[in-house]
Scaffold this motif. Structure first.
Motif, PDB file in Angstrom:
ATOM      1  N   ASP A   8      18.471 -33.779 -39.890  1.00  0.00           N
ATOM      2  CA  ASP A   8      18.715 -33.691 -41.328  1.00  0.00           C
ATOM      3  C   ASP A   8      18.291 -32.328 -41.869  1.00  0.00           C
ATOM      4  N   VAL A   9      17.159 -31.820 -41.371  1.00  0.00           N
ATOM      5  CA  VAL A   9      16.684 -30.494 -41.784  1.00  0.00           C
ATOM      6  C   VAL A   9      17.705 -29.439 -41.403  1.00  0.00           C
ATOM      7  N   ILE A  10      18.179 -29.489 -40.161  1.00  0.00           N
ATOM      8  CA  ILE A  10      19.123 -28.462 -39.710  1.00  0.00           C
ATOM      9  C   ILE A  10      20.450 -28.577 -40.455  1.00  0.00           C
ATOM     10  N   ARG A  11      20.840 -29.784 -40.837  1.00  0.00           N
ATOM     11  CA  ARG A  11      22.079 -29.946 -41.609  1.00  0.00           C
ATOM     12  C   ARG A  11      21.947 -29.339 -42.998  1.00  0.00           C
ATOM     13  N   ARG A  12      20.735 -29.389 -43.574  1.00  0.00           N
ATOM     14  CA  ARG A  12      20.522 -28.739 -44.877  1.00  0.00           C
ATOM     15  C   ARG A  12      20.529 -27.222 -44.744  1.00  0.00           C
ATOM     16  N   ILE A  13      19.886 -26.732 -43.684  1.00  0.00           N
ATOM     17  CA  ILE A  13      19.825 -25.284 -43.464  1.00  0.00           C
ATOM     18  C   ILE A  13      21.194 -24.735 -43.085  1.00  0.00           C
ATOM     19  N   MET A  14      21.909 -25.462 -42.240  1.00  0.00           N
ATOM     20  CA  MET A  14      23.167 -24.999 -41.661  1.00  0.00           C
ATOM     21  C   MET A  14      24.202 -26.122 -41.766  1.00  0.00           C
ATOM     22  N   PRO A  15      24.797 -26.315 -42.948  1.00  0.00           N
ATOM     23  CA  PRO A  15      25.758 -27.418 -43.106  1.00  0.00           C
ATOM     24  C   PRO A  15      26.926 -27.290 -42.129  1.00  0.00           C
ATOM     25  N   PRO A  16      27.358 -28.425 -41.550  1.00  0.00           N
ATOM     26  CA  PRO A  16      28.535 -28.376 -40.674  1.00  0.00           C
ATOM     27  C   PRO A  16      29.755 -27.968 -41.474  1.00  0.00           C
ATOM     28  N   GLY A  17      30.671 -27.266 -40.862  1.00  0.00           N
ATOM     29  CA  GLY A  17      31.896 -26.865 -41.537  1.00  0.00           C
ATOM     30  C   GLY A  17      32.778 -28.071 -41.837  1.00  0.00           C
ATOM     31  N   VAL A  45      27.650 -33.929 -34.394  1.00  0.00           N
ATOM     32  CA  VAL A  45      27.829 -33.413 -35.758  1.00  0.00           C
ATOM     33  C   VAL A  45      28.576 -32.082 -35.764  1.00  0.00           C
ATOM     34  N   TYR A  46      28.197 -31.176 -34.867  1.00  0.00           N
ATOM     35  CA  TYR A  46      28.717 -29.807 -34.905  1.00  0.00           C
ATOM     36  C   TYR A  46      29.763 -29.510 -33.831  1.00  0.00           C
ATOM     37  N   GLY A  47      29.657 -30.166 -32.685  1.00  0.00           N
ATOM     38  CA  GLY A  47      30.490 -29.784 -31.551  1.00  0.00           C
ATOM     39  C   GLY A  47      29.925 -28.533 -30.900  1.00  0.00           C
ATOM     40  N   GLY A  48      30.657 -27.966 -29.962  1.00  0.00           N
ATOM     41  CA  GLY A  48      30.262 -26.707 -29.340  1.00  0.00           C
ATOM     42  C   GLY A  48      30.702 -25.555 -30.220  1.00  0.00           C
ATOM     43  N   GLY A  49      29.988 -24.459 -30.139  1.00  0.00           N
ATOM     44  CA  GLY A  49      30.352 -23.300 -30.946  1.00  0.00           C
ATOM     45  C   GLY A  49      29.194 -22.350 -31.064  1.00  0.00           C
ATOM     46  N   ALA A  50      29.209 -21.558 -32.144  1.00  0.00           N
ATOM     47  CA  ALA A  50      28.230 -20.486 -32.278  1.00  0.00           C
ATOM     48  C   ALA A  50      27.555 -20.503 -33.641  1.00  0.00           C
ATOM     49  N   VAL A  51      26.321 -20.010 -33.644  1.00  0.00           N
ATOM     50  CA  VAL A  51      25.564 -19.796 -34.869  1.00  0.00           C
ATOM     51  C   VAL A  51      25.621 -18.313 -35.181  1.00  0.00           C
ATOM     52  N   PHE A 173      27.284 -22.182 -38.693  1.00  0.00           N
ATOM     53  CA  PHE A 173      27.770 -22.657 -37.403  1.00  0.00           C
ATOM     54  C   PHE A 173      29.279 -22.744 -37.464  1.00  0.00           C
ATOM     55  N   LEU A 174      29.932 -22.203 -36.455  1.00  0.00           N
ATOM     56  CA  LEU A 174      31.387 -22.260 -36.384  1.00  0.00           C
ATOM     57  C   LEU A 174      31.778 -22.963 -35.096  1.00  0.00           C
ATOM     58  N   ASN A 175      32.426 -24.121 -35.239  1.00  0.00           N
ATOM     59  CA  ASN A 175      32.923 -24.871 -34.100  1.00  0.00           C
ATOM     60  C   ASN A 175      33.974 -24.031 -33.374  1.00  0.00           C
ATOM     61  N   TRP A 176      34.020 -24.136 -32.057  1.00  0.00           N
ATOM     62  CA  TRP A 176      34.938 -23.311 -31.268  1.00  0.00           C
ATOM     63  C   TRP A 176      36.398 -23.538 -31.653  1.00  0.00           C
ATOM     64  N   ARG A 177      36.743 -24.772 -32.039  1.00  0.00           N
ATOM     65  CA  ARG A 177      38.131 -25.045 -32.423  1.00  0.00           C
ATOM     66  C   ARG A 177      38.495 -24.307 -33.715  1.00  0.00           C
ATOM     67  N   GLU A 178      37.560 -24.298 -34.666  1.00  0.00           N
ATOM     68  CA  GLU A 178      37.808 -23.605 -35.923  1.00  0.00           C
ATOM     69  C   GLU A 178      37.882 -22.095 -35.705  1.00  0.00           C
TER      70      GLU A 178
END
Length: 198
Positions: A8-17, A45-51, A173-178
């Protein structure tokens, strides 16, 4: 602290796209069906990707064909095994390379791993090979706690060479598909500018 509350903390800091299609974990046989629960929740929640285009989170599964597929745990783990063989400093904390399973890599080529010696995957600590310092260091926390610790400067020093994430107030955070979709549309995935074709 429970992994759910830290997630929950990480979702507040870095909301999923928006519109993220999370990666369905495909558990390779050699993992024996074991991966930490906080990591699996993160991937759901995020999938694979990059911060911030500087730390890539790998996904379970074997190496896929090139062309924008997510980074597989198997590939980054091979790099971690090579790093352990090359630089064994801290090896007494880790054991041998067979007890290392990698989950990420940053733009400094630092390797983010778990030490898998505990029977319960939820007890695996994070081990980082900081390439610039040529050392391994173990952190007694899980993957989600580790990321929160980096974003909120909870360690005595930045554990990775990519210091732009240390104290990051609004990491993205950007999911690899996006990322792949944006590139195909001619949009730079990280700055929103136009990509020129040569």
């Amino acid at each position: 602290m429970e992994s759910g509350s830290r997630l929950d903390v990480i979702r507040r800091i870095m909301p999923p796209g928006s519109g993220v299609v999370a990666d369905e974990p495909s558990m390779p046989d050699h993992l024996g069906g074991r991966l930490p629960g906080d990591y699996l929740e993160f991937i759901a929640v995020y999938g694979g990707g990059a911060v911030d285009d500087c730390l890539e989170v790998a996904v379970p599964g074997e190496d896929a064909s090139p062309g924008g597929a997510p980074l597989p745990i198997s590939r980054v783990t091979m790099e971690a095994h090579k790093a352990w063989e090359f630089e064994k400093v801290g090896g007494e904390l880790i054991g041998g390379p067979d007890s290392i399973l990698a989950w990420g890599i940053d733009s400094s080529a630092d390797l983010l791993c778990w030490v898998t010696s505990e029977a319960s995957a939820d007890s695996w600590p994070v081990a980082v090979f900081n390439r610039g310092k040529a050392r391994w260091r173990v952190y007694e926390c899980g993957m989600v706690d580790f990321l929160v610790g980096v974003f909120q400067e909870e360690f005595d020093e930045c554990p990775i060479g990519e210091v732009s994430l240390w104290g990051a107030r609004e990491p993205r955070f950007l999911n690899w598909r996006e990322e792949k979709r944006l590139i195909a549309s001619g949009i730079h995935p990280w700055n929103g500018g136009s990509l020129q074709t040569f």
